[in-house]
Motif scaffolding. Structure first.
Motif, PDB file in Angstrom:
ATOM      1  N   ILE A 151       0.687  -1.420  -0.026  1.00 21.26           N
ATOM      2  CA  ILE A 151      -0.082   0.228  -0.060  1.00 21.26           C
ATOM      3  C   ILE A 151       1.018   1.127  -0.102  1.00 21.26           C
ATOM      4  CG2 ILE A 151      -1.728   1.134   1.281  1.00 21.26           C
ATOM      5  CD1 ILE A 151      -2.864  -1.447   2.283  1.00 21.26           C
ATOM      6  N   THR A 152       1.947   1.362   0.848  1.00 25.42           N
ATOM      7  CA  THR A 152       2.931   2.586   0.802  1.00 25.42           C
ATOM      8  C   THR A 152       3.599   2.449  -0.598  1.00 25.42           C
ATOM      9  OG1 THR A 152       3.414   1.704   3.221  1.00 25.42           O
ATOM     10  CG2 THR A 152       4.810   3.319   2.098  1.00 25.42           C
TER      11      THR A 152
ATOM     12  N   VAL B  93       3.164   5.844  -2.627  1.00 27.07           N
ATOM     13  CA  VAL B  93       4.350   6.576  -2.791  1.00 27.07           C
ATOM     14  C   VAL B  93       4.421   6.882  -4.362  1.00 27.07           C
ATOM     15  CG1 VAL B  93       6.955   6.569  -3.259  1.00 27.07           C
ATOM     16  CG2 VAL B  93       5.656   5.939  -1.133  1.00 27.07           C
ATOM     17  N   LEU B  94       4.142   5.929  -5.350  1.00 28.96           N
ATOM     18  CA  LEU B  94       4.172   6.210  -6.664  1.00 28.96           C
ATOM     19  C   LEU B  94       3.056   6.815  -7.168  1.00 28.96           C
ATOM     20  CD1 LEU B  94       5.432   2.588  -7.617  1.00 28.96           C
ATOM     21  CD2 LEU B  94       6.735   4.760  -7.877  1.00 28.96           C
ATOM     22  N   ASN B  95       1.806   6.593  -6.694  1.00 28.67           N
ATOM     23  CA  ASN B  95       0.682   7.572  -6.817  1.00 28.67           C
ATOM     24  C   ASN B  95       1.025   9.218  -6.670  1.00 28.67           C
ATOM     25  OD1 ASN B  95      -1.097   5.297  -7.275  1.00 28.67           O
ATOM     26  ND2 ASN B  95      -1.993   5.352  -5.348  1.00 28.67           N
TER      27      ASN B  95
ATOM     28  N   GLY C 214      -0.475 -11.948  -3.067  1.00 21.62           N
ATOM     29  CA  GLY C 214      -1.222 -11.066  -1.876  1.00 21.62           C
ATOM     30  C   GLY C 214      -0.560  -9.639  -1.810  1.00 21.62           C
ATOM     31  N   HIS C 215       0.674  -9.660  -1.776  1.00 20.11           N
ATOM     32  CA  HIS C 215       1.412  -8.274  -1.802  1.00 20.11           C
ATOM     33  C   HIS C 215       0.854  -7.569  -2.953  1.00 20.11           C
ATOM     34  CE1 HIS C 215       4.214 -10.144   1.520  1.00 20.11           C
ATOM     35  NE2 HIS C 215       3.169  -9.411   2.087  1.00 20.11           N
ATOM     36  N   ASP C 216       0.867  -8.547  -4.117  1.00 19.01           N
ATOM     37  CA  ASP C 216       0.790  -7.711  -5.506  1.00 19.01           C
ATOM     38  C   ASP C 216      -0.946  -7.503  -5.594  1.00 19.01           C
ATOM     39  OD1 ASP C 216      -0.269 -10.464  -5.611  1.00 19.01           O
ATOM     40  OD2 ASP C 216       0.843 -10.950  -7.323  1.00 19.01           O
ATOM     41  N   THR C 217      -1.565  -8.203  -4.840  1.00 18.21           N
ATOM     42  CA  THR C 217      -3.284  -8.106  -4.975  1.00 18.21           C
ATOM     43  C   THR C 217      -3.254  -6.502  -4.131  1.00 18.21           C
ATOM     44  OG1 THR C 217      -3.481 -10.276  -4.534  1.00 18.21           O
ATOM     45  CG2 THR C 217      -5.408  -8.783  -4.389  1.00 18.21           C
TER      46      THR C 217
ATOM     47  N   TYR D 239      -4.488  -0.537  -4.812  1.00 16.92           N
ATOM     48  CA  TYR D 239      -4.270   0.734  -4.159  1.00 16.92           C
ATOM     49  C   TYR D 239      -3.473   1.647  -5.174  1.00 16.92           C
ATOM     50  CZ  TYR D 239      -6.033  -0.242   0.354  1.00 16.92           C
ATOM     51  OH  TYR D 239      -6.757  -0.418   1.565  1.00 16.92           O
ATOM     52  N   CYS D 240      -2.800   0.879  -6.476  1.00 18.53           N
ATOM     53  CA  CYS D 240      -2.373   1.850  -7.308  1.00 18.53           C
ATOM     54  C   CYS D 240      -3.229   2.545  -8.356  1.00 18.53           C
ATOM     55  CB  CYS D 240      -1.239   1.059  -8.179  1.00 18.53           C
ATOM     56  SG  CYS D 240      -0.336   1.798  -9.295  1.00 18.53           S
ATOM     57  N   ARG D 241      -2.992   3.869  -8.347  1.00 16.67           N
ATOM     58  CA  ARG D 241      -3.990   4.641  -9.377  1.00 16.67           C
ATOM     59  C   ARG D 241      -3.514   4.897 -10.577  1.00 16.67           C
ATOM     60  NH1 ARG D 241      -4.709   6.401  -4.022  1.00 16.67           N
ATOM     61  NH2 ARG D 241      -3.687   8.414  -4.738  1.00 16.67           N
ATOM     62  N   VAL D 242      -2.283   4.574 -10.753  1.00 15.18           N
ATOM     63  CA  VAL D 242      -1.639   4.817 -12.101  1.00 15.18           C
ATOM     64  C   VAL D 242      -1.605   3.753 -13.017  1.00 15.18           C
ATOM     65  CG1 VAL D 242       0.748   5.516 -13.030  1.00 15.18           C
ATOM     66  CG2 VAL D 242       0.207   6.314 -10.750  1.00 15.18           C
ATOM     67  N   PRO D 243      -1.658   3.872 -14.267  1.00 18.62           N
ATOM     68  CA  PRO D 243      -1.733   2.825 -15.247  1.00 18.62           C
ATOM     69  C   PRO D 243      -0.624   1.975 -14.911  1.00 18.62           C
ATOM     70  CG  PRO D 243      -2.231   4.797 -16.529  1.00 18.62           C
ATOM     71  CD  PRO D 243      -1.743   5.232 -14.991  1.00 18.62           C
TER      72      PRO D 243
END
Ligand code: SF4
Length: 232
Positions: free
Chosen positions: A163-164, A168-170, A185-188, A193-197
């Motif tokens: 999530i962090t 950070v990337l968002n 799971g971490h990838d899930t 949470y990633c809002r960037v393509p």
């Protein structure tokens, strides 16, 4: 949709969605199986297609298809593949006019993250990268018990915080994010949470060199027949 009738494309032998017809002919659903989503969920399929009416979505989809086309060469004896995914990634990001790329990687693939960064920087991109352990938060924070820590109960063990990584990337103004080797799971969570393509260059497989399909290719062999054994 009936309770026991749901899309099962992986079981389809008809494949009327990839018809061998001429460009001016219409695909027919007559031969499609009852579980075909084009029959079962007609409205959903049609509604989804209206997304491509948005100019930016249509252009992105067009560029992706052009990229797909460019991955083959047409030789007298047929089609041949010619571009590994890493070059596809570089070409596609250039096509889209991207300049600043985000890299979310697993600490277990630190070396690979460095090489990937070298490649992308050498091709003209700026690379913002974030390790899974960012935050330096102990696993106890999410309720992991001491006996469930990989390095043992007496060691500080940083939790992975996808999530962090995503946030950070968002916040880093990147054009596209690349996911490298995050665990299941971490990838899930990262994807959620990633809002960037986002695209994936590799997923984690600790046994098969991050190529989980190797297990599928071995599933009917003596050594991995356990994969096909019914347990549920
Ligand atoms: S969309 Fe329909 S025809 Fe195509 S693979 Fe799925 S079930 Fe088969």
């Amino acid at each position: 949709m009936k309770k026991n009738l749901y899309p099962r494309c992986a079981r389809c032998t008809k494949k009327v969605c990839v018809p061998l017809i001429k460009v001016d002919e219409e695909p027919s659903l007559d031969e499609a199986p009852a579980f075909c989503p084009m029959k079962l969920m007609t409205e959903t399929v049609e509604n989804s297609l209206t997304e491509y009416d948005k100019p930016e979505v249509k252009e992105f989809a067009r560029l992706a298809s052009v990229q797909e086309f460019e991955c083959y060469e047409r030789l007298p004896d047929g089609l041949r593949t010619k571009i590994p995914r890493i070059e596809e990634l570089v070409q596609f990001a250039h096509k889209c006019g991207y300049q600043r790329l985000g890299l979310a990687f697993c600490t277990g693939l630190s070396g690979e993250a460095r090489i990937l960064t070298d490649i992308l920087e050498n091709k003209g991109f700026e690379v913002v990268s974030v390790r899974c352990k960012v935050g330096a938060v102990p696993k106890e924070r999410i309720g992991v018990k001491s006996e469930e820590k990989i390095a043992g109960p007496d060691r500080f063990e940083t939790m992975c915080s996808p999530i962090t990584q995503a946030e950070v990337l968002n916040a880093a103004n990147v054009d596209m994010v690349i996911m490298l080797g995050l665990c299941i799971g971490h990838d899930t969570l990262f994807i959620k949470y990633c809002r960037v393509p986002m695209t994936v260059i590799a997923v984690k497989d600790r046994v098969f060199g991050h190529n989980p399909l190797a297990a599928l290719y071995l599933a009917n062999s003596l050594y991995y027949e356990r994969l096909m054994t019914k347990t549920g």
